[in-house]
Motif scaffolding. Sequence first.
Motif, PDB file in Angstrom:
ATOM      1  N   TRP A  37      52.495 -37.287  -0.161  1.00 57.27           N
ATOM      2  CA  TRP A  37      52.181 -35.857  -0.264  1.00 57.27           C
ATOM      3  C   TRP A  37      51.058 -35.599  -1.255  1.00 57.27           C
ATOM      4  CZ3 TRP A  37      53.228 -32.621   3.282  1.00 57.27           C
ATOM      5  CH2 TRP A  37      54.360 -32.796   4.069  1.00 57.27           C
ATOM      6  N   SER A  38      50.992 -36.406  -2.335  1.00 56.27           N
ATOM      7  CA  SER A  38      49.973 -36.163  -3.358  1.00 56.27           C
ATOM      8  C   SER A  38      48.562 -36.322  -2.793  1.00 56.27           C
ATOM      9  CB  SER A  38      50.171 -37.115  -4.541  1.00 56.27           C
ATOM     10  OG  SER A  38      50.001 -38.462  -4.144  1.00 56.27           O
ATOM     11  N   TRP A  39      48.444 -37.111  -1.690  1.00 54.05           N
ATOM     12  CA  TRP A  39      47.134 -37.301  -1.089  1.00 54.05           C
ATOM     13  C   TRP A  39      46.592 -35.991  -0.507  1.00 54.05           C
ATOM     14  CZ3 TRP A  39      43.140 -40.390  -0.967  1.00 54.05           C
ATOM     15  CH2 TRP A  39      42.191 -40.220   0.036  1.00 54.05           C
ATOM     16  N   PHE A  40      47.482 -35.173   0.079  1.00 56.61           N
ATOM     17  CA  PHE A  40      47.028 -33.898   0.655  1.00 56.61           C
ATOM     18  C   PHE A  40      46.479 -32.983  -0.424  1.00 56.61           C
ATOM     19  CE2 PHE A  40      49.916 -35.294   3.998  1.00 56.61           C
ATOM     20  CZ  PHE A  40      49.073 -35.147   5.084  1.00 56.61           C
ATOM     21  N   PHE A  41      47.092 -33.047  -1.605  1.00 57.35           N
ATOM     22  CA  PHE A  41      46.627 -32.269  -2.745  1.00 57.35           C
ATOM     23  C   PHE A  41      45.187 -32.670  -3.087  1.00 57.35           C
ATOM     24  CE2 PHE A  41      46.386 -32.073  -7.465  1.00 57.35           C
ATOM     25  CZ  PHE A  41      46.396 -30.691  -7.586  1.00 57.35           C
ATOM     26  N   VAL A  42      44.939 -33.994  -3.120  1.00 57.56           N
ATOM     27  CA  VAL A  42      43.598 -34.494  -3.415  1.00 57.56           C
ATOM     28  C   VAL A  42      42.619 -34.061  -2.325  1.00 57.56           C
ATOM     29  CG1 VAL A  42      42.185 -36.571  -3.642  1.00 57.56           C
ATOM     30  CG2 VAL A  42      44.423 -36.464  -4.715  1.00 57.56           C
ATOM     31  N   LEU A  43      43.054 -34.220  -1.064  1.00 56.09           N
ATOM     32  CA  LEU A  43      42.196 -33.858   0.063  1.00 56.09           C
ATOM     33  C   LEU A  43      41.781 -32.392  -0.038  1.00 56.09           C
ATOM     34  CD1 LEU A  43      41.232 -35.450   2.545  1.00 56.09           C
ATOM     35  CD2 LEU A  43      43.054 -34.365   3.845  1.00 56.09           C
ATOM     36  N   PHE A  44      42.742 -31.532  -0.348  1.00 53.69           N
ATOM     37  CA  PHE A  44      42.483 -30.105  -0.485  1.00 53.69           C
ATOM     38  C   PHE A  44      41.465 -29.845  -1.596  1.00 53.69           C
ATOM     39  CE2 PHE A  44      43.511 -26.178  -2.771  1.00 53.69           C
ATOM     40  CZ  PHE A  44      43.280 -25.242  -1.759  1.00 53.69           C
ATOM     41  N   LEU A  45      41.684 -30.478  -2.757  1.00 51.51           N
ATOM     42  CA  LEU A  45      40.775 -30.279  -3.893  1.00 51.51           C
ATOM     43  C   LEU A  45      39.364 -30.769  -3.568  1.00 51.51           C
ATOM     44  CD1 LEU A  45      42.713 -31.227  -7.145  1.00 51.51           C
ATOM     45  CD2 LEU A  45      41.843 -28.993  -6.466  1.00 51.51           C
ATOM     46  N   VAL A  46      39.291 -31.956  -2.918  1.00 58.14           N
ATOM     47  CA  VAL A  46      37.989 -32.540  -2.594  1.00 58.14           C
ATOM     48  C   VAL A  46      37.231 -31.623  -1.638  1.00 58.14           C
ATOM     49  CG1 VAL A  46      36.865 -34.449  -1.353  1.00 58.14           C
ATOM     50  CG2 VAL A  46      38.621 -34.928  -3.054  1.00 58.14           C
ATOM     51  N   ILE A  47      37.927 -31.119  -0.614  1.00 54.98           N
ATOM     52  CA  ILE A  47      37.256 -30.247   0.356  1.00 54.98           C
ATOM     53  C   ILE A  47      36.815 -28.946  -0.323  1.00 54.98           C
ATOM     54  CG2 ILE A  47      37.588 -28.862   2.449  1.00 54.98           C
ATOM     55  CD1 ILE A  47      39.453 -31.109   3.447  1.00 54.98           C
ATOM     56  N   PHE A  48      37.678 -28.410  -1.167  1.00 54.66           N
ATOM     57  CA  PHE A  48      37.361 -27.166  -1.880  1.00 54.66           C
ATOM     58  C   PHE A  48      36.133 -27.354  -2.771  1.00 54.66           C
ATOM     59  CE2 PHE A  48      37.917 -24.526  -5.706  1.00 54.66           C
ATOM     60  CZ  PHE A  48      37.922 -23.276  -5.120  1.00 54.66           C
ATOM     61  N   TRP A  49      36.166 -28.453  -3.553  1.00 55.63           N
ATOM     62  CA  TRP A  49      35.079 -28.714  -4.490  1.00 55.63           C
ATOM     63  C   TRP A  49      33.781 -29.021  -3.753  1.00 55.63           C
ATOM     64  CZ3 TRP A  49      32.258 -33.238  -5.568  1.00 55.63           C
ATOM     65  CH2 TRP A  49      31.466 -33.159  -6.711  1.00 55.63           C
ATOM     66  N   LEU A  50      33.890 -29.825  -2.658  1.00 55.27           N
ATOM     67  CA  LEU A  50      32.686 -30.195  -1.912  1.00 55.27           C
ATOM     68  C   LEU A  50      32.074 -29.009  -1.173  1.00 55.27           C
ATOM     69  CD1 LEU A  50      33.488 -33.715  -0.413  1.00 55.27           C
ATOM     70  CD2 LEU A  50      31.709 -33.136  -2.054  1.00 55.27           C
ATOM     71  N   SER A  51      32.898 -28.050  -0.753  1.00 60.51           N
ATOM     72  CA  SER A  51      32.359 -26.860  -0.082  1.00 60.51           C
ATOM     73  C   SER A  51      31.385 -26.133  -1.001  1.00 60.51           C
ATOM     74  CB  SER A  51      33.486 -25.898   0.309  1.00 60.51           C
ATOM     75  OG  SER A  51      34.325 -26.499   1.238  1.00 60.51           O
ATOM     76  N   GLN A  52      31.780 -26.027  -2.280  1.00 61.73           N
ATOM     77  CA  GLN A  52      30.896 -25.374  -3.251  1.00 61.73           C
ATOM     78  C   GLN A  52      29.655 -26.219  -3.502  1.00 61.73           C
ATOM     79  OE1 GLN A  52      33.613 -24.848  -6.574  1.00 61.73           O
ATOM     80  NE2 GLN A  52      33.805 -22.683  -6.019  1.00 61.73           N
ATOM     81  N   PHE A  53      29.898 -27.543  -3.612  1.00 58.82           N
ATOM     82  CA  PHE A  53      28.800 -28.484  -3.859  1.00 58.82           C
ATOM     83  C   PHE A  53      27.743 -28.380  -2.758  1.00 58.82           C
ATOM     84  CE2 PHE A  53      27.286 -32.825  -2.811  1.00 58.82           C
ATOM     85  CZ  PHE A  53      26.543 -33.098  -3.952  1.00 58.82           C
ATOM     86  N   TYR A  54      28.196 -28.438  -1.476  1.00 55.01           N
ATOM     87  CA  TYR A  54      27.239 -28.377  -0.368  1.00 55.01           C
ATOM     88  C   TYR A  54      26.632 -26.982  -0.239  1.00 55.01           C
ATOM     89  CZ  TYR A  54      28.465 -33.064   1.137  1.00 55.01           C
ATOM     90  OH  TYR A  54      28.638 -34.418   1.176  1.00 55.01           O
ATOM     91  N   GLY A  55      27.384 -25.969  -0.637  1.00 52.35           N
ATOM     92  CA  GLY A  55      26.828 -24.615  -0.662  1.00 52.35           C
ATOM     93  C   GLY A  55      25.614 -24.572  -1.581  1.00 52.35           C
TER      94      GLY A  55
END
Length: 387
Positions: A21-39
């Motif tokens: 389950w902890s992996w989904f937490f990481v996946l969520f954070l990575v996608i959230f952080w990368l969305s801003q990064f690519y923005g």
Amino acid sequence: MLGGRSITLFHVRGIRIAVDWSWFFVLFLVIFWLSQFYGDVLGEAGSSSAPFALALISALGFFASIVLHELGHAMVALRNGIGISSIQLWIFGGVARMDRESDSPSTEFKVAIAGPLVTLAIVVVLVAVGLAVAGPEGFRGAALVESDSGVSGGLAVVAWLATINFLVLVFNMLPAFPMDGGRVVRAIAWWRTGDRTSATRFAAGLGRVFAYLFIGGGLLLVAGGYVFSGIWLALIGMVINGSARAASMQTAISGRIEGVRVADVMDREPVAIPGELSIERALDEYFLRYRWPWFPVIDAAHRFLGLLERERADEIPEIARATSLVSELLERDRGSLHVSEDDPLDSLLGNQNLRRFGALIAVDADGRLAGVITAEQVGRALRDAAG
Ligand SMILES: [Zn+2]
């Protein structure tokens, strides 16, 4: 922390790929952080769905890179006769769960280095693609995220994946046992001294030094305002410290039974079912008679084929039992259900199948059934050595 409830994603060559389950937490954070990064990279934050799509692709690419890294370890382990039950992904990356430890320094070295080599290959391919698409100047701009470099979305993803895999490579190769670099150090120390116990103690000690450095570095990062990275680094330090300590303790235990082989404690006359027998006869003459949950199955030459579990035999409808053969129903041995009678007993400590079945099959040099060794016998040998 590992092991709890995990979700199976898919299988590769019989190896279960699972996430915690902890992996989904990481996946969520990575996608959230990368969305801003690519923005920021594309200069159109919030105005379109492009940054989110790129973040999703990058996160999946990162995920695939970690799985490939672990498969690198797994494939080399399998080729050296070490069974792999699963690859688990969790908050700090991936773990290929091996059925037993390596029995020689060269195997230990090859298994440990295989993952980083896969990651290195991924970096090389990504850099080559980036250079081919954008040329040296363009790729440098994308990798360093220079503003106004006019980077396309695809190039930005390639550059980010190359960078993150490079960081994974460097981090994994730090000599902090039980990380890959630490395992390489242990293999080399083992090779130089011929003594696994002292090599493990040395590598684990080095691992604990790095663990404290990570914890200290993490606290400094938190103090400097990098709260998330700081906590993450400190937690990795704590995990490494715990694993290194556990490895030292296991070494201390296995040191007591040094020189004891499987053949010294196994049961030499195990009951085995011939593969050509019908399920009907297997049930009558073996399962109903001995009331054991499983039996080893052998062929006419007494070679070990695999295990037949009572549950599997019971599932066959009564009218089909006379015509179904044991050899069709057994769980075939792919290398992880047996050990060699000459194996050192301490190589069985932590064996997943010994825990699952309560016993393992011992074979001789020609693959013939030589005996059965139970978890109880291993435990008794340990107690005797301690007493
Ligand atoms: Zn690795």
